[in-house]
Write an enzyme that holds these catalytic residues in place. Structure first.
Site, PDB file in Angstrom:
ATOM      1  N   GLU A 132       0.713  -1.352  -0.155  1.00  0.00           N
ATOM      2  CA  GLU A 132      -0.107   0.254  -0.097  1.00  0.00           C
ATOM      3  C   GLU A 132       1.371   0.872   0.314  1.00  0.00           C
ATOM      4  OE1 GLU A 132      -4.256  -0.748   1.836  1.00  0.00           O
ATOM      5  OE2 GLU A 132      -2.632  -1.310   2.920  1.00  0.00           O
ATOM      6  N   ARG A 153      -0.787   8.823   1.904  1.00  0.00           N
ATOM      7  CA  ARG A 153      -2.370   9.060   1.731  1.00  0.00           C
ATOM      8  C   ARG A 153      -2.445  10.650   1.726  1.00  0.00           C
ATOM      9  NH1 ARG A 153      -5.594   5.138   4.974  1.00  0.00           N
ATOM     10  NH2 ARG A 153      -4.659   3.188   3.375  1.00  0.00           N
ATOM     11  N   HIS A 168     -10.963   9.866   7.179  1.00  0.00           N
ATOM     12  CA  HIS A 168     -11.525   8.405   7.126  1.00  0.00           C
ATOM     13  C   HIS A 168     -10.379   7.465   8.359  1.00  0.00           C
ATOM     14  CE1 HIS A 168     -10.020   4.096   5.897  1.00  0.00           C
ATOM     15  NE2 HIS A 168      -9.000   3.866   5.661  1.00  0.00           N
ATOM     16  N   ARG A 208      -1.081   8.824   8.950  1.00  0.00           N
ATOM     17  CA  ARG A 208      -0.959   7.374   9.850  1.00  0.00           C
ATOM     18  C   ARG A 208      -0.478   6.681   8.162  1.00  0.00           C
ATOM     19  NH1 ARG A 208      -3.961   2.653   8.722  1.00  0.00           N
ATOM     20  NH2 ARG A 208      -5.858   4.366   8.166  1.00  0.00           N
TER      21      ARG A 208
HETATM   22  P1  FAD Z   1     -13.387   0.212  16.341  1.00  0.00           P
HETATM   23  O1  FAD Z   1     -13.645  -0.769  15.244  1.00  0.00           O
HETATM   24  O2  FAD Z   1     -14.307   1.738  15.458  1.00  0.00           O
HETATM   25  O3  FAD Z   1     -14.863   0.739  17.119  1.00  0.00           O
HETATM   26  C1  FAD Z   1     -15.109   1.233  17.664  1.00  0.00           C
HETATM   27  C2  FAD Z   1     -16.339   0.425  18.771  1.00  0.00           C
HETATM   28  O4  FAD Z   1     -16.851   1.457  20.103  1.00  0.00           O
HETATM   29  C3  FAD Z   1     -17.250   0.197  18.457  1.00  0.00           C
HETATM   30  O5  FAD Z   1     -17.648  -1.389  19.302  1.00  0.00           O
HETATM   31  C4  FAD Z   1     -18.043   1.112  18.825  1.00  0.00           C
HETATM   32  O6  FAD Z   1     -20.117   0.366  18.926  1.00  0.00           O
HETATM   33  C5  FAD Z   1     -17.759   1.568  20.576  1.00  0.00           C
HETATM   34  N1  FAD Z   1     -18.344   2.440  20.862  1.00  0.00           N
HETATM   35  C6  FAD Z   1     -17.943   4.093  20.398  1.00  0.00           C
HETATM   36  N2  FAD Z   1     -18.240   4.852  20.968  1.00  0.00           N
HETATM   37  C7  FAD Z   1     -19.286   4.052  22.700  1.00  0.00           C
HETATM   38  C8  FAD Z   1     -19.973   4.534  23.198  1.00  0.00           C
HETATM   39  N3  FAD Z   1     -20.301   6.266  23.708  1.00  0.00           N
HETATM   40  N4  FAD Z   1     -20.033   3.249  24.127  1.00  0.00           N
HETATM   41  C9  FAD Z   1     -20.546   1.912  23.888  1.00  0.00           C
HETATM   42  N5  FAD Z   1     -19.494   1.734  22.733  1.00  0.00           N
HETATM   43  C10 FAD Z   1     -19.101   2.670  22.141  1.00  0.00           C
HETATM   44  N6  FAD Z   1      -6.459   0.157   9.421  1.00  0.00           N
HETATM   45  C11 FAD Z   1      -5.469  -0.899   9.246  1.00  0.00           C
HETATM   46  O7  FAD Z   1      -5.034  -0.816   9.749  1.00  0.00           O
HETATM   47  N7  FAD Z   1      -5.591  -1.792   7.773  1.00  0.00           N
HETATM   48  C12 FAD Z   1      -6.528  -1.316   7.425  1.00  0.00           C
HETATM   49  O8  FAD Z   1      -6.616  -2.259   5.935  1.00  0.00           O
HETATM   50  C13 FAD Z   1      -7.661  -0.357   7.605  1.00  0.00           C
HETATM   51  N8  FAD Z   1      -8.918  -0.402   6.499  1.00  0.00           N
HETATM   52  C14 FAD Z   1     -10.006   0.434   6.865  1.00  0.00           C
HETATM   53  C15 FAD Z   1     -11.371   0.359   5.829  1.00  0.00           C
HETATM   54  C16 FAD Z   1     -12.102   1.040   6.200  1.00  0.00           C
HETATM   55  C17 FAD Z   1     -13.309   0.919   5.538  1.00  0.00           C
HETATM   56  C18 FAD Z   1     -12.336   1.761   7.627  1.00  0.00           C
HETATM   57  C19 FAD Z   1     -13.310   2.852   8.251  1.00  0.00           C
HETATM   58  C20 FAD Z   1     -10.978   1.800   8.251  1.00  0.00           C
HETATM   59  C21 FAD Z   1     -10.037   1.162   7.737  1.00  0.00           C
HETATM   60  N9  FAD Z   1      -8.847   1.110   8.939  1.00  0.00           N
HETATM   61  C22 FAD Z   1      -7.858   0.250   8.064  1.00  0.00           C
HETATM   62  C23 FAD Z   1      -8.985   1.448  10.192  1.00  0.00           C
HETATM   63  C24 FAD Z   1      -9.252   0.361  11.262  1.00  0.00           C
HETATM   64  O9  FAD Z   1     -10.007  -0.112  10.341  1.00  0.00           O
HETATM   65  C25 FAD Z   1      -9.498   1.725  12.611  1.00  0.00           C
HETATM   66  O10 FAD Z   1      -8.469   2.380  12.791  1.00  0.00           O
HETATM   67  C26 FAD Z   1      -9.362   0.050  13.519  1.00  0.00           C
HETATM   68  O11 FAD Z   1     -10.026  -0.614  12.952  1.00  0.00           O
HETATM   69  C27 FAD Z   1     -10.384   0.698  14.705  1.00  0.00           C
HETATM   70  O12 FAD Z   1     -10.562  -0.241  15.734  1.00  0.00           O
HETATM   71  P2  FAD Z   1     -10.361   0.545  16.955  1.00  0.00           P
HETATM   72  O13 FAD Z   1     -10.637  -1.208  17.992  1.00  0.00           O
HETATM   73  O14 FAD Z   1     -10.337   0.823  17.821  1.00  0.00           O
HETATM   74  O15 FAD Z   1     -12.149   0.770  16.886  1.00  0.00           O
HETATM   75  C1  SIN Z   2      -7.324   0.741   3.101  1.00  0.00           C
HETATM   76  O1  SIN Z   2      -6.683  -0.474   2.400  1.00  0.00           O
HETATM   77  O2  SIN Z   2      -6.881   1.358   1.991  1.00  0.00           O
HETATM   78  C2  SIN Z   2      -7.153   1.033   4.213  1.00  0.00           C
HETATM   79  C3  SIN Z   2      -6.330   1.135   4.371  1.00  0.00           C
HETATM   80  C4  SIN Z   2      -5.810   1.435   5.808  1.00  0.00           C
HETATM   81  O3  SIN Z   2      -6.616   2.391   5.859  1.00  0.00           O
HETATM   82  O4  SIN Z   2      -4.913   1.184   6.675  1.00  0.00           O
END
Ligand code: FAD
Ligand code: SIN
Length: 528
Positions: free
Chosen positions: A118, A284, A345, A380
């Site tokens: 990537e 990015r 994002h 990032r």
């Molecule tokens: P999340 O997975 O966002 O989970 C948040 C949780 O908090 C949820 O369960 C929600 O219900 C809960 N929550 C929030 N507020 C409250 C509240 N007030 N009370 C109770 N619960 C609450 N990153 C990579 O490294 N590789 C990738 O390929 C990649 N692709 C991506 C593609 C997309 C479409 C997106 C949107 C992001 C991508 N990212 C990628 C970024 C990455 O997915 C996220 O940064 C990461 O998954 C965040 O994980 P997290 O556990 O911190 O939060």
């Molecule tokens: C992507 O697959 O382009 C998302 C990867 C990321 O947000 O780290």
């Protein structure tokens, strides 16, 4: 009402929250909260994969230098090293849980992980499960968490605010007020340790790749509890989301460019060579800004991403989910180019933590996208986020296991609703929600100016005043909790952007186009 008690209260069921729960469950009684269904969150939608030093030609040093370069020299090198060193171990941990990463064969016929590329990565470094990595990981973590007797899962429970003890000078976090959305009641949950794993805040922008729950609740709650937040001006815009009125900014993975996809203008001409010699594989911030500039200069609504030259077999094998989704909207990416635009994002800033995920408030941790660990700097590097979630879940679990924090001994006052009434004007919430997101998109987007930021600041201040009055006069609802948090996070982003007098990474200002010689993180302190 009875007050529930846990050793650890984890707010969030993404990769950060659930991997922490599983790492703690052999020794601790854990509650996991999700304000929506357990599988929902950014994690579930991750496509590209998880960056990790695995390939024999790769090294910790290279991963650190790519991360530092993408982060515009603002990453904390020790933290990046801490994560890169543990990256391979975390992939093995997932494999031990039976997450089935995509594999291929080396020239001797040995099976190995297939690593994709990537933007910003000098090596093939991204372990993935086709183009639906997050879904595979989350479903596995959910399956195992549901089976574990020491993990209680509360879906559709939104945390309204953290609770701090007043008995010590520096109050510790002793639990949270939590709204059960189904029964519409707010209860006290007590915990010796509380962990914010609430994800990012990209929903603060009108167009975003994120699901609806990314409203920055953890950042807002931590701020109200007295934690510092840092680098909020660095919100990442992903360069390529599908441009279609009904696609809700569906992400087209950067791995498409990593595997040879080209970005072109409506006339079919490539343009990235004008901006960076790495072209499609530049970080990015550079690609998103280049697209934004071409769109504004030429007055076009989108640019196009073309990988059709790789042929249908390759495209369908590598990108089955994206291919299928695009077909639904009338585009066959194996045979034609697809229209794309940037969208908000990822939140690079967040709640300040140390390498164990500990915040400024005793008993309170923050891991995953909600946190500012120093890992991402001003931008990032792709696929470093899931890795950061996994590594900080590991180190936070160790810190919590060694922690001496105890359950608060006394009864905590219940949420007081005696002075409030039901709202008769729900329109205030929806109107303000839209206004914040549009103001942020128009005035605090990819390219900023002092004037635009000042406009955003005054509008958001007005909205916050209105929301504040509304919050204290009417019964709390889930929408109102999110709106209040969204407005607070918007104000933190604007304040941080106003204080950065340079252009760096994701923060580009027409008034200060040059970078500073010694840049520092933007740290905001609610106690000052
Ligand atoms: P999340 O997975 O966002 O989970 C948040 C949780 O908090 C949820 O369960 C929600 O219900 C809960 N929550 C929030 N507020 C409250 C509240 N007030 N009370 C109770 N619960 C609450 N990153 C990579 O490294 N590789 C990738 O390929 C990649 N692709 C991506 C593609 C997309 C479409 C997106 C949107 C992001 C991508 N990212 C990628 C970024 C990455 O997915 C996220 O940064 C990461 O998954 C965040 O994980 P997290 O556990 O911190 O939060
Ligand atoms: C992507 O697959 O382009 C998302 C990867 C990321 O947000 O780290």
């Amino acid at each position: 009402m009875s007050q529930k008690s846990y050793d650890v209260l984890i707010i969030g069921s993404g990769v950060a929250g659930l991997s922490l729960a599983l790492r703690l469950a052999s020794t601790h009684k854990v509650a996991v909260m999700s304000k929506v269904s357990i599988t929902e969150g950014s994690s579930r939608y991750a496509q590209g994969g998880v960056a990790a030093v695995i390939d024999k030609d790769d090294s910790i040093k290279l991963h650190v230098s790519d991360t530092f370069d993408a982060g515009a020299s603002m990453c904390d090198k020790d933290v990046v090293k801490h994560v890169a060193k543990r990256s391979g171990g975390c992939i093995e941990w997932l494999q031990d849980l039976d997450v089935k990463f995509t594999t291929d064969f080396d020239r001797h016929g040995n099976e190995r992980l297939h690593l994709t590329r990537e933007g910003g990565h000098s090596q093939r470094r991204v372990a993935h499960v086709d183009d639906a990595t997050g879904k595979e990981i989350i479903y596995k973590l959910v399956e195992l968490s549901k089976k574990h007797e020491n993990i209680d899962i509360y879906e559709h429970h939104i945390v309204v605010d953290l609770i701090k003890s007043r008995s010590e000078k520096q109050g510790s976090c002793i639990g949270a007020y939590i709204l059960d959305k189904k029964s519409d009641t707010i209860r006290v949950f007590k915990a010796a340790n509380t962990v914010l794993a609430t994800g990012g805040a990209s929903k603060v922008y009108l167009y975003t790749s994120n699901p609806d729950c990314s409203t920055g609740d953890g950042i807002a709650m931590a701020w109200r509890a007295g934690c510092r937040v840092a680098n909020m001006e660095f919100n990442q815009f992903h360069p390529t989301c599908l441009y279609h009125p009904e696609a809700k900014s569906f992400l087209i993975s950067e791995a498409v460019r990593g595997e040879g996809g080209k970005l072109v203008l409506p006339d079919g001409k490539p343009f990235l060579h004008k901006y960076d010699e790495r072209e499609e594989l530049a970080p990015r911030d550079i690609v998103a800004r280049a697209i934004d500039n071409e769109m504004k200069t030429l007055g076009i609504e989108c640019v196009y991403l073309d990988i059709s030259h790789k042929g249908p077999e390759f495209v369908k094998e590598h990108f089955p989910t994206i291919h299928k989704k695009c077909l639904k909207f009338g585009y066959d990416m194996s045979a034609e180019r697809i229209p794309v635009v940037p969208a908000a994002h990822y939140t690079c800033g967040g709640v300040v933590t140390d390498v164990n995920g500990a915040t400024d408030v005793p008993g309170l941790y923050a891991i995953g996208e909600v946190a500012y660990t120093g890992m991402h700097g001003a931008n990032r590097l792709a696929s470093n986020s899931l890795m950061e979630c996994l590594v900080f879940a590991e180190t936070a679990s160790k810190a919590i296991k060694h922690s001496k924090a105890e359950l608060f001994k006394f009864e905590i006052p219940e949420w007081d609703e005696s002075q409030v009434t039901d709202s008769d004007e729900a329109v205030v919430v929806s109107h303000n929600w839209d206004e914040i997101r549009r103001s942020m998109w128009d005035y605090v987007g990819i390219v900023r100016t002092d004037k635009r930021l000042a406009r955003a600041a005054s509008r958001i201040a007005l909205l916050q005043k209105e929301i504040h009055e509304y919050y204290w006069n009417f019964k709390v609802s889930s929408d109102l909790v999110e709106l209040r948090n969204l407005a607070l996070v918007a104000s933190l982003i604007v304040e941080s952007a106003q204080s950065r007098r340079e252009s760096r990474g994701l923060h580009f200002s027409l008034d200060y186009p040059a970078p500073m010689i010694r840049p520092l993180p933007t740290v905001l302190d609610p106690n000052k």
